[in-house]
Design an enzyme around this catalytic site. Structure first.
Site, mmCIF file in Angstrom:
data_model
loop_
_atom_site.group_PDB
_atom_site.id
_atom_site.type_symbol
_atom_site.label_atom_id
_atom_site.label_comp_id
_atom_site.label_asym_id
_atom_site.label_seq_id
_atom_site.Cartn_x
_atom_site.Cartn_y
_atom_site.Cartn_z
ATOM 1 N N HIS A 65 0.847 -1.202 0.000
ATOM 2 C CA HIS A 65 0.000 0.000 0.000
ATOM 3 C C HIS A 65 0.878 1.246 0.000
ATOM 4 C CE1 HIS A 65 0.289 1.527 4.213
ATOM 5 N NE2 HIS A 65 0.433 0.271 4.572
ATOM 6 N N ASP A 177 6.059 3.385 6.292
ATOM 7 C CA ASP A 177 4.853 2.555 6.233
ATOM 8 C C ASP A 177 3.937 3.206 5.201
ATOM 9 O OD1 ASP A 177 2.539 1.131 6.584
ATOM 10 O OD2 ASP A 177 2.235 1.683 8.675
ATOM 11 N N GLU A 209 -5.153 1.828 2.414
ATOM 12 C CA GLU A 209 -4.979 0.754 3.411
ATOM 13 C C GLU A 209 -5.226 1.272 4.809
ATOM 14 O OE1 GLU A 209 -2.765 -1.767 6.342
ATOM 15 O OE2 GLU A 209 -2.576 0.346 5.927
ATOM 16 N N GLU A 210 -4.751 2.487 5.079
ATOM 17 C CA GLU A 210 -4.785 3.011 6.452
ATOM 18 C C GLU A 210 -6.204 3.316 6.925
ATOM 19 O OE1 GLU A 210 -2.293 2.939 8.290
ATOM 20 O OE2 GLU A 210 -0.483 3.120 7.087
ATOM 21 N N ASP A 232 4.335 -5.275 3.800
ATOM 22 C CA ASP A 232 4.071 -4.119 4.652
ATOM 23 C C ASP A 232 5.126 -4.115 5.757
ATOM 24 O OD1 ASP A 232 2.853 -1.873 5.813
ATOM 25 O OD2 ASP A 232 0.840 -2.686 5.583
HETATM 26 ZN ZN ZN Z 1 1.170 -0.383 6.459
#
Ligand code: ZN
Length: 262
Positions: A65, A177, A209-210, A232
């Protein structure tokens, strides 16, 4: 790491991409992927899919992501301070005092995250973790009118982007991230392409994704893979006060962690 590989990582990390606002970073991904495959598409959701040998078999999907947590301008107060919503889950303590960038239609506007000075707080308030509505972004304007000339309600905000190189080949940067995951899957596809694979390979830079693991799901419907690998970040446990008995032994620089789901 080769210097050209590092440059791609740095470009990924210095393009803004809060969830729902990922296209600047997706443009970096598209440019990189077009260097080794002509089959690079962006779907309606905003996911970027790079394919090698798409008619092959089996169909294998690699996903990372590209979105990062951020903030969203929800209100500009009379003093010109920006009040914000969260995009994704923040540790409030991390936000205090951070330098940020507001991504306006005309480009980035710099600001800092402020709250009432500790000297002006009551004793019991000093011990509390603040809530987001108690913080504001100060961009240095003289009032609401000047702020409104620069910033619109709905503009996304990130921590100030930039990569700090640390010793021993380590880096520190907002958005690791999961730009590192995007970097891994796109480089994996690039290397696999050189080996003329029989399999159909898809590397996907997924969105949102978050805020609910969304882009991986929508892109998997379109690709219909037999095998999927998501890349990830995880937590190293060789940091202070982390119990390896509880979280396992995950050592910085000693390779990836694996998890499976059926
Ligand atoms: Zn992540």
């Amino acid at each position: 790491m080769h210097e050209s590989s590092y440059r791609f990582l740095e470009e990924l990390l210095t393009a803004p991409g809060p969830s729902g606002y990922e296209q600047p970073v997706q443009e970096v991904v598209r440019r990189f992927a077009r260097g080794f495959t002509d089959d690079v598409r962006t779907d309606w959701h905003g996911n970027v899919v790079a394919a090698v040998n798409p008619q092959g078999s089996p169909r294998i999907m690699l996903a990372g992501h590209c979105d990062q947590i951020g903030l969203l301008v929800k209100h500009i107060d009379e003093a010109g301070f920006l009040r914000v919503h969260a995009i994704g889950g923040w540790d409030m303590q991390i936000l205090l005092g951070q330098r940020v960038q507001v991504w306006t239609a005309a480009g980035a506007v710099g600001g800092v995250i402020a709250r009432k000075a500790i000297h002006l707080m009551k004793d019991e308030d000093r011990k509390k973790v603040p809530e987001l509505h108690e913080l504001w972004v100060d961009i240095g304007t003289t009032g609401e009118a000047e702020s409104r000339e620069l910033v619109a309600i709905g503009d996304p905000v990130t921590l100030e982007l930039g990569v700090r190189r640390l010793r021993n080949n380590l880096i520190s940067s907002p958005g690791t991230d999961n730009r590192v995951g995007v970097w891994v899957v796109m480089n994996a596809l690039r290397l696999a392409a050189e080996a003329s694979p029989k399999a159909a390979l898809f590397a996907v830079s997924t969105v949102q994704e978050e805020i609910g693991l969304r882009g991986a799901r929508t892109s998997a419907f379109a690709i219909d893979p037999q095998l999927g690998i998501a890349v990830d970040v995880t937590h190293a446990t060789d940091t202070p006060d982390v119990d390896a008995n509880q979280h396992g032994r995950v050592l910085m620089g000693r390779g990836p962690s694996l998890a499976s789901s059926m």
